[in-house]
Design an enzyme around this catalytic site. Structure first.
Site, PDB file in Angstrom:
ATOM      1  N   HIS A  68      23.596 -11.698   2.063  1.00 31.31           N
ATOM      2  CA  HIS A  68      22.817 -12.749   2.735  1.00 31.31           C
ATOM      3  C   HIS A  68      23.733 -13.288   3.842  1.00 31.31           C
ATOM      4  O   HIS A  68      24.269 -14.392   3.753  1.00 31.31           O
ATOM      5  CB  HIS A  68      22.459 -13.832   1.720  1.00 31.31           C
ATOM      6  CG  HIS A  68      21.429 -14.826   2.181  1.00 31.31           C
ATOM      7  ND1 HIS A  68      20.962 -14.888   3.483  1.00 31.31           N
ATOM      8  CD2 HIS A  68      20.777 -15.804   1.500  1.00 31.31           C
ATOM      9  CE1 HIS A  68      20.062 -15.874   3.573  1.00 31.31           C
ATOM     10  NE2 HIS A  68      19.929 -16.433   2.383  1.00 31.31           N
ATOM     11  N   LYS A 119       0.834  -1.219   0.000  1.00 30.83           N
ATOM     12  CA  LYS A 119       0.000   0.000   0.000  1.00 30.83           C
ATOM     13  C   LYS A 119       0.857   1.252   0.000  1.00 30.83           C
ATOM     14  O   LYS A 119       0.343   2.355   0.025  1.00 30.83           O
ATOM     15  CB  LYS A 119      -0.897   0.003   1.255  1.00 30.83           C
ATOM     16  CG  LYS A 119      -1.921  -1.114   1.290  1.00 30.83           C
ATOM     17  CD  LYS A 119      -2.875  -0.923   2.469  1.00 30.83           C
ATOM     18  CE  LYS A 119      -2.693  -2.015   3.487  1.00 30.83           C
ATOM     19  NZ  LYS A 119      -3.515  -1.831   4.690  1.00 30.83           N
TER      20      LYS A 119
HETATM   21  N1   CP Z   1      19.622 -20.483   0.590  1.00 35.08           N
HETATM   22  C1   CP Z   1      18.499 -19.739   0.677  1.00 35.08           C
HETATM   23  O1   CP Z   1      18.508 -18.531   0.939  1.00 35.08           O
HETATM   24  O2   CP Z   1      17.357 -20.457   0.416  1.00 35.08           O
HETATM   25  P1   CP Z   1      15.894 -19.872   0.447  1.00 35.08           P
HETATM   26  O3   CP Z   1      15.766 -18.896  -0.702  1.00 35.08           O
HETATM   27  O4   CP Z   1      14.989 -21.069   0.291  1.00 35.08           O
HETATM   28  O5   CP Z   1      15.688 -19.155   1.755  1.00 35.08           O
END
Ligand code: CP
Length: 311
Positions: free
Chosen positions: A140, A91
């Site tokens: 990540h 939104k």
């Molecule tokens: N490795 C990993 O980040 O997997 P997902 O995208 O399933 O979280």
């Protein structure tokens, strides 16, 4: 309960592996080893009364569910919000406002978002610990830490490892995060295997150059099979503006058991795989990718405990 070792982290939020020192990774690996023992005994209740908010605005199986599993194994609770279209971001709410509100609901937050830099926005306003679960092609960090734990467990040590990374090295956030982390270790060697369109991000290669770490870039996967660790990745369909370009590149590298005859490299992959590791590899003793995914629970248990001062 395993005896407390009182080794907390010198930061509140984890947004990038670039913020970590070798002391930090040593502490995380040590607490993760403890968590492996805790998990073998079925978990404990040291996070009872604590709530983790899991905000996932991009698809995930492993990261979200292993965070949830980790919280449950330690006696905590989870609030889960999945899918951009079911959230108020759809939104027009800002990330900062969403996180400010989550501070009223949870003791710790993890978020995956398609925008690079979204994790920094979230962390900038969060009073409770925030963990980046993937921000676009950028970082990540928890995947990199579970990869580090996997390398240590499979090979006995991280220092001196020769790692070959294969596939989408431009958009793959896991290879970026992991490269920065492995740069903290001694006598490392990197081989990057990719098509020229998906070469390793310049942010990583300039970091390695600055640190004086040896790396080689090649296009033929056969040139990377004599490593200690072979880290396969999928081509990141969701990052391509031109889907025909994705189709052209997606299966440039397909690892088979035949290609690994006479090799003793440990095979890793952050998963999901979409064809780049043939299922013939799965039965090999050095195929570590499903064990790697399992290590995600252990390492995320460690991070939750450390950031919530419950080691
Ligand atoms: N490795 C990993 O980040 O997997 P997902 O995208 O399933 O979280």
């Amino acid at each position: 309960m395993i005896c407390a070792i009182n080794m907390l982290l010198p930061f509140k939020h984890l947004t990038s592996t670039k913020q970590l020192t070798r002391d930090d990774t040593d502490a995380i690996l040590k607490v993760s080893k403890e968590m492996e023992e805790v998990l073998k005994k079925g978990g404990d209740d040291r996070l009872a009364g604590k709530i983790l908010a899991c905000l996932f605005y991009e698809p995930s199986t492993r990261t979200r569910l292993s965070f949830e599993s980790a919280m449950h194994r330690l006696g905590g609770d989870v609030l889960s919000a999945v899918g951009f279209q079911f959230s108020s971001l759809y939104k027009g709410e800002t990330i900062e406002d969403t996180i400010t509100v989550m501070n009223e609901y949870a003791d710790i937050i993890t978020m995956r978002h398609p925008e690079g830099g979204s994790a920094d926005k979230a962390a900038s306003v969060s009073e409770v610990p925030f963990i980046n679960a993937g921000d676009g092609p950028r970082q990540h960090p928890t995947q990199a830490l579970l990869d580090l734990y996997t390398i240590q467990k499979e090979k006995g040590s991280v220092d001196g490892t020769h790692i070959t990374m294969v596939g989408d090295l431009l958009y793959g956030r896991t290879v970026h995060s992991l490269s920065f982390l492995l740069g903290l270790y001694d006598n490392m060697r990197f081989t990057f295997v990719s098509p020229k369109e998906l070469k390793m991000s310049e942010k990583v290669t300039s970091f390695l150059t600055e640190k004086g770490i040896n790396y080689t870039e090649v296009e033929d996967i056969e040139d990377g099979l004599d490593a200690d660790v072979l880290y396969m990745t999928r081509v990141q369909k969701e990052r391509f503006a031109d889907q025909s370009e994705y189709e052209r590149l997606k299966l440039k590298y397909v690892l088979t058991a035949d290609m690994l005859k006479g090799k003793d490299c440990t095979i890793m992959h952050p998963l999901p795989r979409v064809g780049e590791i043939d299922t013939s590899v799965d039965a090999l003793p050095n195929a570590a990718y499903f064990r790697e995914a399992g290590n995600g629970v252990i390492v995320r248990m460690a991070l939750l405990c450390m950031l919530l001062d419950a080691v």
